[in-house]
Design a protein around this motif. Structure first.
Motif, PDB file in Angstrom:
ATOM      1  N   CYS A  93      36.567   9.324 -12.460  1.00  0.00           N
ATOM      2  CA  CYS A  93      35.104   9.242 -12.480  1.00  0.00           C
ATOM      3  C   CYS A  93      34.608   9.428 -13.905  1.00  0.00           C
ATOM      4  N   CYS A  96      31.892  12.777 -13.820  1.00  0.00           N
ATOM      5  CA  CYS A  96      32.314  14.174 -13.653  1.00  0.00           C
ATOM      6  C   CYS A  96      33.761  14.405 -14.096  1.00  0.00           C
ATOM      7  N   LYS A  98      36.460  13.626 -12.542  1.00  0.00           N
ATOM      8  CA  LYS A  98      37.405  13.765 -11.426  1.00  0.00           C
ATOM      9  C   LYS A  98      38.499  12.705 -11.523  1.00  0.00           C
ATOM     10  N   CYS A 132      32.334   8.241  -8.952  1.00  0.00           N
ATOM     11  CA  CYS A 132      32.781   8.699  -7.629  1.00  0.00           C
ATOM     12  C   CYS A 132      31.596   8.779  -6.667  1.00  0.00           C
ATOM     13  N   SER A 133      31.899   8.890  -5.368  1.00  0.00           N
ATOM     14  CA  SER A 133      30.813   8.849  -4.384  1.00  0.00           C
ATOM     15  C   SER A 133      29.864  10.032  -4.541  1.00  0.00           C
ATOM     16  N   GLU A 134      30.410  11.216  -4.919  1.00  0.00           N
ATOM     17  CA  GLU A 134      29.512  12.366  -5.112  1.00  0.00           C
ATOM     18  C   GLU A 134      28.541  12.122  -6.265  1.00  0.00           C
ATOM     19  N   CYS A 135      29.043  11.567  -7.368  1.00  0.00           N
ATOM     20  CA  CYS A 135      28.167  11.296  -8.517  1.00  0.00           C
ATOM     21  C   CYS A 135      27.179  10.171  -8.211  1.00  0.00           C
ATOM     22  N   ASN A 137      25.689   9.853  -5.446  1.00  0.00           N
ATOM     23  CA  ASN A 137      24.611  10.478  -4.682  1.00  0.00           C
ATOM     24  C   ASN A 137      23.725  11.343  -5.555  1.00  0.00           C
ATOM     25  N   ASP A 138      24.252  11.829  -6.690  1.00  0.00           N
ATOM     26  CA  ASP A 138      23.503  12.743  -7.536  1.00  0.00           C
ATOM     27  C   ASP A 138      22.229  12.100  -8.091  1.00  0.00           C
TER      28      ASP A 138
END
Ligand code: ZN
Ligand code: MN
Length: 142
Positions: A93, A96, A98, A132-135, A137-138
């Motif tokens: 990522c 972040c 990752k 990445c999927s979390e980033c 969404n951020d």
């Protein structure tokens, strides 16, 4: 290979193993996070407060030399360490940092590269970069 088997093989080669060194190995075998040496240090320190960064570095070097872990180096960024020593691909990522495994068969290109380059090919490394999927969404991508 599990920690017990690796410890047995290294012991047969005369490598001395302390509980701290064992904790480093066990962490690398159980995590999927591809930690830096510093992250490994903080993890092991929680259980063994007396452990030094030097012990982390020399244990990682030893495990790498014996082919039990991979070091993924990123130029001037810290290396990440991987308890899976078989070649496999990663996705990183860009936000972040990752590093995750990408589960797919290895590309069958070593022979082609050998023929084109004249090199004896020892291996290849392939990484993908993205968000990445979390980033995702951020915040919205722009
Ligand atoms: Zn991310
Ligand atoms: Mn990996």
């Amino acid at each position: 290979m599990d920690a017990i088997e690796i410890l047995k093989q290294l012991k047969d080669k005369g490598v001395r193993f302390t509980p701290q060194r064992q904790a480093i190995l066990e962490f690398l075998l159980e995590t999927v996070s591809h930690p830096t040496a510093d992250e490994i240090y903080h993890h092991v320190k929680a259980k063994f407060p007396g452990v030094s960064l030097g012990t982390i570095y020399n244990t990682l070097k030893m495990l790498k030399e014996h082919g039990h872990i991979l070091e993924l180096s990123y130029g001037d960024m810290s290396s990440r360490f991987d308890g899976n020593p078989q070649n496999h691909y990663h996705i990183v990522c860009s936000k972040c940092g990752k590093v995750a495994d990408l589960h797919r068969p290895l590309l069958d290109i070593n022979q082609e590269v050998r023929e084109k380059s004249g090199f004896i090919i020892m291996g290849h490394r392939l990484e993908f970069y993205g968000i990445c999927s979390e980033c995702q969404n951020d915040e919205p991508l722009n």
